[in-house]
Design an enzyme around this catalytic site. Sequence first.
Site, PDB file in Angstrom:
ATOM      1  N   PRO A 134       0.643  12.324   3.165  1.00  0.00           N
ATOM      2  CA  PRO A 134      -0.738  12.909   3.263  1.00  0.00           C
ATOM      3  C   PRO A 134      -1.588  12.739   4.401  1.00  0.00           C
ATOM      4  O   PRO A 134      -1.656  12.172   5.908  1.00  0.00           O
ATOM      5  CB  PRO A 134      -2.341  11.740   2.236  1.00  0.00           C
ATOM      6  CG  PRO A 134      -1.059  10.377   3.218  1.00  0.00           C
ATOM      7  CD  PRO A 134       0.234  10.689   3.361  1.00  0.00           C
ATOM      8  N   HIS A 162      -4.220   6.765  -3.603  1.00  0.00           N
ATOM      9  CA  HIS A 162      -3.421   5.724  -2.164  1.00  0.00           C
ATOM     10  C   HIS A 162      -4.274   4.319  -2.128  1.00  0.00           C
ATOM     11  O   HIS A 162      -5.641   4.530  -2.224  1.00  0.00           O
ATOM     12  CB  HIS A 162      -3.815   6.322  -1.520  1.00  0.00           C
ATOM     13  CG  HIS A 162      -3.609   5.946   0.080  1.00  0.00           C
ATOM     14  ND1 HIS A 162      -4.703   5.944   1.037  1.00  0.00           N
ATOM     15  CD2 HIS A 162      -2.816   5.098   0.786  1.00  0.00           C
ATOM     16  CE1 HIS A 162      -4.328   5.082   2.031  1.00  0.00           C
ATOM     17  NE2 HIS A 162      -2.962   4.034   1.965  1.00  0.00           N
ATOM     18  N   GLY A 168      -2.139   9.279   9.980  1.00  0.00           N
ATOM     19  CA  GLY A 168      -1.870   8.521  11.509  1.00  0.00           C
ATOM     20  C   GLY A 168      -3.911   8.800  12.123  1.00  0.00           C
ATOM     21  O   GLY A 168      -4.260  10.042  12.627  1.00  0.00           O
ATOM     22  N   HIS A 198       3.949   8.046   6.998  1.00  0.00           N
ATOM     23  CA  HIS A 198       2.561   7.568   6.065  1.00  0.00           C
ATOM     24  C   HIS A 198       1.693   8.491   5.964  1.00  0.00           C
ATOM     25  O   HIS A 198       1.316   8.564   5.183  1.00  0.00           O
ATOM     26  CB  HIS A 198       2.371   6.256   5.907  1.00  0.00           C
ATOM     27  CG  HIS A 198       1.972   5.973   6.671  1.00  0.00           C
ATOM     28  ND1 HIS A 198       1.339   6.365   7.643  1.00  0.00           N
ATOM     29  CD2 HIS A 198       0.817   5.116   5.989  1.00  0.00           C
ATOM     30  CE1 HIS A 198      -0.089   5.578   8.029  1.00  0.00           C
ATOM     31  NE2 HIS A 198      -0.637   5.170   7.131  1.00  0.00           N
ATOM     32  N   ASN A 230       3.841   0.231   2.800  1.00  0.00           N
ATOM     33  CA  ASN A 230       3.607  -1.221   4.127  1.00  0.00           C
ATOM     34  C   ASN A 230       4.531  -2.472   2.861  1.00  0.00           C
ATOM     35  O   ASN A 230       3.969  -3.478   2.378  1.00  0.00           O
ATOM     36  CB  ASN A 230       2.001  -1.511   3.775  1.00  0.00           C
ATOM     37  CG  ASN A 230       1.407  -0.860   4.834  1.00  0.00           C
ATOM     38  OD1 ASN A 230       1.265  -0.495   5.517  1.00  0.00           O
ATOM     39  ND2 ASN A 230      -0.182  -1.484   5.011  1.00  0.00           N
ATOM     40  N   CYS A 232       0.970  -1.282   0.097  1.00  0.00           N
ATOM     41  CA  CYS A 232      -0.107  -0.241  -0.026  1.00  0.00           C
ATOM     42  C   CYS A 232       0.599   1.263   0.059  1.00  0.00           C
ATOM     43  O   CYS A 232       1.871   1.474   0.456  1.00  0.00           O
ATOM     44  CB  CYS A 232      -0.835  -0.477   1.810  1.00  0.00           C
ATOM     45  SG  CYS A 232      -2.681   0.962   1.367  1.00  0.00           S
ATOM     46  N   ASN A 277      -9.141   3.704   3.761  1.00  0.00           N
ATOM     47  CA  ASN A 277      -9.062   5.243   3.878  1.00  0.00           C
ATOM     48  C   ASN A 277      -7.806   5.427   2.547  1.00  0.00           C
ATOM     49  O   ASN A 277      -7.624   6.130   1.652  1.00  0.00           O
ATOM     50  CB  ASN A 277      -7.418   5.298   4.634  1.00  0.00           C
ATOM     51  CG  ASN A 277      -6.936   4.146   4.795  1.00  0.00           C
ATOM     52  OD1 ASN A 277      -6.546   3.623   3.766  1.00  0.00           O
ATOM     53  ND2 ASN A 277      -5.613   4.426   5.477  1.00  0.00           N
ATOM     54  N   HIS A 278      -8.172   4.465   1.793  1.00  0.00           N
ATOM     55  CA  HIS A 278      -7.966   4.379   0.099  1.00  0.00           C
ATOM     56  C   HIS A 278      -8.173   6.206  -0.879  1.00  0.00           C
ATOM     57  O   HIS A 278      -9.763   5.955  -0.615  1.00  0.00           O
ATOM     58  CB  HIS A 278      -8.105   3.262  -0.676  1.00  0.00           C
ATOM     59  CG  HIS A 278      -7.318   1.990  -0.361  1.00  0.00           C
ATOM     60  ND1 HIS A 278      -7.186   0.820  -0.700  1.00  0.00           N
ATOM     61  CD2 HIS A 278      -5.859   2.350   0.817  1.00  0.00           C
ATOM     62  CE1 HIS A 278      -6.311   0.442   0.211  1.00  0.00           C
ATOM     63  NE2 HIS A 278      -5.175   1.107   0.931  1.00  0.00           N
TER      64      HIS A 278
END
Length: 397
Positions: free
Chosen positions: A302, A180, A329, A326, A271, A77, A162-163
Amino acid sequence: MSYVEMPGAKVPIRMWADPATVEDGALQQLRNVATLPWIKGLAVMPDVHYGKGATVGSVIAMQGAVCPAAVGVDIGCGMSAVKTSLTANDLPGDLSRLRSKVEQAIPVGRGMHDAPVDPGRMHGFATAGWDDFWKRFDGVAEAVKFRGERANKQMGTLGSGNHFVEVCTDTTGSVWLMLHSGSRNIGKELAEFHIGVAQNLPHNQGLIDRDLAVFIAQTPQMAAYRNDLFWAQEYAKYNRTIMMALLKDVIRKEFKKAKPTFEPEISAHHNYVAEERYDGMDLLVTRKGAIRAGSGEYGIIPGSMGTGSYIVKGLGNEKAFNSASHGAGRRMSRNAAKRRFSTRDLEEQTRGVECRKDSGVVDEIPAAYKSIDQVIDQQRDLVEVVAKLKQVVCVKG
């Protein structure tokens, strides 16, 4: 800030976060990881939060071992971003048509293409290695190979959670495309298969947490996992590349008069596992919710769907194993966000963004995430900011 060092059983825990702000469960997971016999280092990013076995937002360096649950189930990912020649002045006042066209071009959620995407027909797509990649699919775990047709049709699709796909503007008014996603269902099935194998191996029976089960070097199980892991990481990268090609095609069609052009693509897994060398040791570095930030390397960090994102350049900090966060969070779970917030809250917090504002995405509300600006500030010794982006269109899975 620089890092805070906490004691660990085998290695110190280097944290680019205030330990007082990290939930107890996540701190315990970090201490658990630091007990693993194979561990050589552990770096914790400012977006750290509780995960499965290992926290999201951690960089785990081991010698001769890798933990599949620490990689996670969405192998490979990551993010992709492209700066365009368009400016904010080229965008229409009503962006709903643009969002609709993106959703038509890129299947979201559990959706897939009716037929596999033919990259040979895609503008600018480099097909070198494509056929070889699919030939290597025959070598992945037999338990998931029957999913081959689905893997083909999901190539170039977004997924859920969350994509996202976004159209953004930076502080100079330039338009960016960003997305993403990862290895879709095939990566998930490969991960779950190998996690199950690892948990049943004799050397993992005395671990403090069964989700920290590892494969060790020079075993058939490790060889099989590495084969499937690296294939799935490649799948994830191709997936993002194809989606970006589809997105560029939408932009070309919608902005014909402006004749948009595109700068080179920035792409970063967050990931994944990489073979890297530190202090004279060849290590397997697992970044779970972290990007590589070697000196001069571009990355994408992001925020949430209403706050914006950052394009960064790595500073090559070896104390963090050349890594950075990344994203912002999560600061609360999806269920907690659904209990606390309403669609009215979502509408308020995403004002000015053309996006879904229904109950199906309340768990992605900006308030469920940490402050992206604060997260960036906490890693000034890991990355430098190249551009700050603000989304104007956001397509959620």
